[in-house]
Design a protein around this motif. Structure first.
Motif, PDB file in Angstrom:
ATOM      1  N   GLN A 244       0.847  -1.178   0.000  1.00  0.00           N
ATOM      2  CA  GLN A 244       0.000   0.000   0.000  1.00  0.00           C
ATOM      3  C   GLN A 244       0.888   1.235   0.000  1.00  0.00           C
TER       4      GLN A 244
ATOM      5  N   ASP B 185       2.454   4.545   1.156  1.00  0.00           N
ATOM      6  CA  ASP B 185       2.694   5.190   2.441  1.00  0.00           C
ATOM      7  C   ASP B 185       3.354   6.534   2.173  1.00  0.00           C
TER       8      ASP B 185
ATOM      9  N   VAL C 158       6.859   7.181   3.831  1.00  0.00           N
ATOM     10  CA  VAL C 158       7.984   6.531   3.166  1.00  0.00           C
ATOM     11  C   VAL C 158       8.341   7.276   1.890  1.00  0.00           C
TER      12      VAL C 158
END
Length: 85
Positions: free
Chosen positions: A37, A39, A42
């Protein structure tokens, strides 16, 4: 010849018994990973080094640097990390 044949059978039987006893102790294979998924944290941490390369050099006179030093040092080392974390 017959005793060597019997010892081979005993060794084979011992090996099979060890395999049957130790077989359940092995770890099962890992499951397939789930879909990744997005993020945003990040992505931002990955883009930060590239953004610092695009920044220009900072040039300041000695008096300007000394005047801002007393403000920017506590701000960047105490306040910003405190708010961020």
């Amino acid at each position: 010849m017959a005793s060597a044949h019997r010892s081979g059978r005993a060794l084979l039987l011992l090996g099979c018994a060890c395999f049957l006893l130790l077989g359940p102790s092995f770890v099962p294979p890992a499951e397939a990973p789930k879909a990744a998924q997005f993020d945003a944290g990040v992505a931002a941490s990955a883009a930060l080094p590239a953004l610092t390369l695009m920044a220009g050099d900072a040039n300041a006179a000695y008096g300007d640097a000394r005047a801002w030093h007393s403000t920017l040092l506590p701000l960047t080392t105490l306040v910003v990390p405190g708010v961020g974390f």
